[in-house]
Design an enzyme around this catalytic site. Structure first.
Site, PDB file in Angstrom:
ATOM      1  N   GLN A 271      -2.846 -12.446   8.072  1.00  0.00           N
ATOM      2  CA  GLN A 271      -3.215 -12.089   6.808  1.00  0.00           C
ATOM      3  C   GLN A 271      -2.171 -13.362   5.796  1.00  0.00           C
ATOM      4  OE1 GLN A 271      -2.913  -7.808   5.179  1.00  0.00           O
ATOM      5  NE2 GLN A 271      -0.876  -8.637   4.599  1.00  0.00           N
TER       6      GLN A 271
ATOM      7  N   ARG B 172       2.384   2.778   9.429  1.00  0.00           N
ATOM      8  CA  ARG B 172       1.499   3.766  10.230  1.00  0.00           C
ATOM      9  C   ARG B 172       2.529   3.988  11.455  1.00  0.00           C
ATOM     10  NH1 ARG B 172      -3.011  -0.146   8.979  1.00  0.00           N
ATOM     11  NH2 ARG B 172      -4.739   1.106   8.028  1.00  0.00           N
TER      12      ARG B 172
ATOM     13  N   SER C 280       6.237  -0.290  10.191  1.00  0.00           N
ATOM     14  CA  SER C 280       5.305  -0.125   9.729  1.00  0.00           C
ATOM     15  C   SER C 280       4.801   1.054   9.216  1.00  0.00           C
ATOM     16  CB  SER C 280       4.044  -0.598  10.975  1.00  0.00           C
ATOM     17  OG  SER C 280       2.749  -0.133  10.362  1.00  0.00           O
TER      18      SER C 280
ATOM     19  N   HIS D 256       8.961  -3.675   3.774  1.00  0.00           N
ATOM     20  CA  HIS D 256       8.746  -3.768   2.202  1.00  0.00           C
ATOM     21  C   HIS D 256       9.732  -3.989   1.429  1.00  0.00           C
ATOM     22  CE1 HIS D 256       5.506  -0.712   3.256  1.00  0.00           C
ATOM     23  NE2 HIS D 256       4.701  -1.771   2.899  1.00  0.00           N
TER      24      HIS D 256
ATOM     25  N   MET E 229       0.875  -1.315   0.026  1.00  0.00           N
ATOM     26  CA  MET E 229       0.007  -0.101  -0.050  1.00  0.00           C
ATOM     27  C   MET E 229       0.921   1.186   0.084  1.00  0.00           C
ATOM     28  SD  MET E 229      -3.617  -0.886   2.098  1.00  0.00           S
ATOM     29  CE  MET E 229      -2.877  -0.488   3.782  1.00  0.00           C
ATOM     30  N   GLY E 230       2.101   1.254  -0.454  1.00  0.00           N
ATOM     31  CA  GLY E 230       3.220   2.367  -0.314  1.00  0.00           C
ATOM     32  C   GLY E 230       3.494   2.591   0.759  1.00  0.00           C
TER      33      GLY E 230
ATOM     34  N   LEU F   1       6.674   2.969   1.756  1.00  0.00           N
ATOM     35  CA  LEU F   1       7.513   2.015   1.850  1.00  0.00           C
ATOM     36  C   LEU F   1       8.542   2.267   2.763  1.00  0.00           C
ATOM     37  CD1 LEU F   1       8.175   1.263  -2.115  1.00  0.00           C
ATOM     38  CD2 LEU F   1       6.256   0.309  -0.609  1.00  0.00           C
TER      39      LEU F   1
ATOM     40  N   GLY G 156       4.682 -10.183   4.310  1.00  0.00           N
ATOM     41  CA  GLY G 156       5.671 -10.171   5.461  1.00  0.00           C
ATOM     42  C   GLY G 156       4.956 -10.924   6.618  1.00  0.00           C
ATOM     43  N   GLN G 157       5.639 -11.520   7.270  1.00  0.00           N
ATOM     44  CA  GLN G 157       5.506 -12.025   8.581  1.00  0.00           C
ATOM     45  C   GLN G 157       4.905 -11.108   9.459  1.00  0.00           C
ATOM     46  OE1 GLN G 157       8.857 -13.174  11.014  1.00  0.00           O
ATOM     47  NE2 GLN G 157       7.590 -12.691  12.851  1.00  0.00           N
TER      48      GLN G 157
HETATM   49  P1  AMP Z   1       1.592  -2.931   3.502  1.00  0.00           P
HETATM   50  O1  AMP Z   1       1.973  -1.783   2.726  1.00  0.00           O
HETATM   51  O2  AMP Z   1       1.501  -2.409   4.721  1.00  0.00           O
HETATM   52  O3  AMP Z   1       0.040  -3.404   3.060  1.00  0.00           O
HETATM   53  O4  AMP Z   1       2.449  -4.281   3.470  1.00  0.00           O
HETATM   54  C1  AMP Z   1       2.880  -4.905   2.337  1.00  0.00           C
HETATM   55  C2  AMP Z   1       3.483  -5.829   2.666  1.00  0.00           C
HETATM   56  O5  AMP Z   1       4.690  -5.614   3.431  1.00  0.00           O
HETATM   57  C3  AMP Z   1       2.699  -6.749   3.450  1.00  0.00           C
HETATM   58  O6  AMP Z   1       2.873  -8.329   3.007  1.00  0.00           O
HETATM   59  C4  AMP Z   1       3.246  -6.656   4.968  1.00  0.00           C
HETATM   60  O7  AMP Z   1       3.181  -7.782   5.598  1.00  0.00           O
HETATM   61  C5  AMP Z   1       4.697  -6.495   4.773  1.00  0.00           C
HETATM   62  N1  AMP Z   1       5.387  -5.715   5.826  1.00  0.00           N
HETATM   63  C6  AMP Z   1       4.931  -4.735   6.165  1.00  0.00           C
HETATM   64  N2  AMP Z   1       5.713  -4.161   7.372  1.00  0.00           N
HETATM   65  C7  AMP Z   1       6.895  -5.198   7.391  1.00  0.00           C
HETATM   66  C8  AMP Z   1       8.023  -5.416   8.278  1.00  0.00           C
HETATM   67  N3  AMP Z   1       8.308  -4.688   9.150  1.00  0.00           N
HETATM   68  N4  AMP Z   1       8.654  -6.515   8.132  1.00  0.00           N
HETATM   69  C9  AMP Z   1       8.329  -7.157   6.912  1.00  0.00           C
HETATM   70  N5  AMP Z   1       7.273  -7.296   6.104  1.00  0.00           N
HETATM   71  C10 AMP Z   1       6.392  -6.027   6.174  1.00  0.00           C
END
Ligand code: AMP
Length: 299
Positions: free
Chosen positions: A154, A188, A186, A36, A29-30, A32, A148-149
């Protein structure tokens, strides 16, 4: 990365897709960050073609959530991708691309596991996630998709979704990337004040504590209940849930066990165990985190 040439609208991407082989896919969702980028690096290691999508999916946000204020940093994101110095294809879908019949009238995908844990607190969330991920996987048709773990439930749900819908795609899970102090990265986290950032480390410490008792606990469920009460009595944040679950079924783990750590990309199965927790900082701010380990004596 040649940014100018590698950013595609969905229409342009569809025309190019046919020439792409050995495709790896990272949906985002950007906004980054290094989490990511870890997914993208894992993809670049394994796949000839690395495709990253950036799309803030409206259907996974409830009306009271932060869809309108979700961080949007496209230019910075593209610079970060450029900094990886690799051939990366970026797809930027629009709402019309993803929801051609409108959001209300469209087809949606639901899953039972989506009402557990995070789903109890965000009942709309996994329906939105499963729907958008299915659409994106159909669009990109990757050999491997990377998640991502950090968002363990999810990751588990998407692993099952791909099995249930007979999609010929491997789902690879990349370990969580953390700030130096342990806070899981994150998009957020920019909402957190310095003080909240420091105090929210209690979440990571809680997970570590649970992990440390796993091989020695004689009554795991009782110990978890005690730790939950202690946490709630001694921390400013409300613990929304704390569960030790089998990776695929998401059923609670009932007995203590011996484990090995996982530090490289992995597949989800029931031999993977996740200690998952969420805390609520205030009405609009919550944090989720988890630790994964492999059960040595897995069934
Ligand atoms: P999002 O942009 O938040 O939807 O995340 C996109 C992908 O990045 C998802 O598969 C998340 O689980 C992964 N992700 C987000 N934060 C982390 C992190 N700290 N470490 C590893 N993967 C992550």
């Amino acid at each position: 990365m040649n940014v100018g040439h590698n950013i595609f609208t969905v229409e342009a991407f569809k025309q190019q897709r046919i020439h792409m082989t050995d495709v790896g896919f990272v949906p985002t969702m950007g906004a980054l960050h290094d989490g990511h980028l870890a997914l993208i690096k894992a993809c670049l290691l394994e796949c000839q073609t690395c495709i990253v999508s950036i799309y803030v999916n409206p259907t996974q946000f409830a009306a009271h959530e932060d869809l309108n204020t979700y961080p949007k940093t496209l230019e910075i994101d593209l610079n970060k991708l450029h900094g990886l110095n690799s051939d990366i294809i970026v797809v930027l879908p629009t709402e019309q691309d993803m929801y051609p019949n409108g959001i209300q009238a469209g087809t949606t995908i639901q899953m039972l596991k989506g009402s557990l844990y995070e789903g109890m607190i965000r009942p709309h969330f996994f329906g939105g996630v499963c729907t958008i991920v299915t659409k994106l996987l159909n669009l990109v048709q990757p050999k491997i998709a990377y998640f991502g773990q950090k968002d363990f439930q999810q990751a588990s749900i998407i692993t099952q979704l791909v099995q249930d819908l007979l999609l010929d795609i491997q789902i690879r899970i990349v370990p969580t990337i953390r700030e130096p102090n342990g806070l899981a990265m994150s998009s957020r986290n920019i909402y957190l004040s310095k003080d909240q950032k420091t105090k929210s480390l209690c979440l990571y410490n809680l997970l570590q504590h649970i992990k440390s008792i796993l091989p020695i606990s004689t009554n795991l469920q009782l110990d978890i209940q005690t730790i939950k009460s202690q946490f709630n009595a001694s921390n400013p944040f409300q613990l929304e849930y704390l569960e030790i679950v089998h990776g695929m079924s998401l059923e609670p783990v009932l007995h203590s066990f011996d484990f090995t750590n996982i530090s490289t990309p992995f597949y989800i199965s029931n031999s993977i165990v996740s200690i998952m927790a969420a805390i609520k900082l205030n009405d609009s701010l919550r944090l989720i985190d988890n630790l994964v380990i492999r059960n040595k004596s897995s069934f």
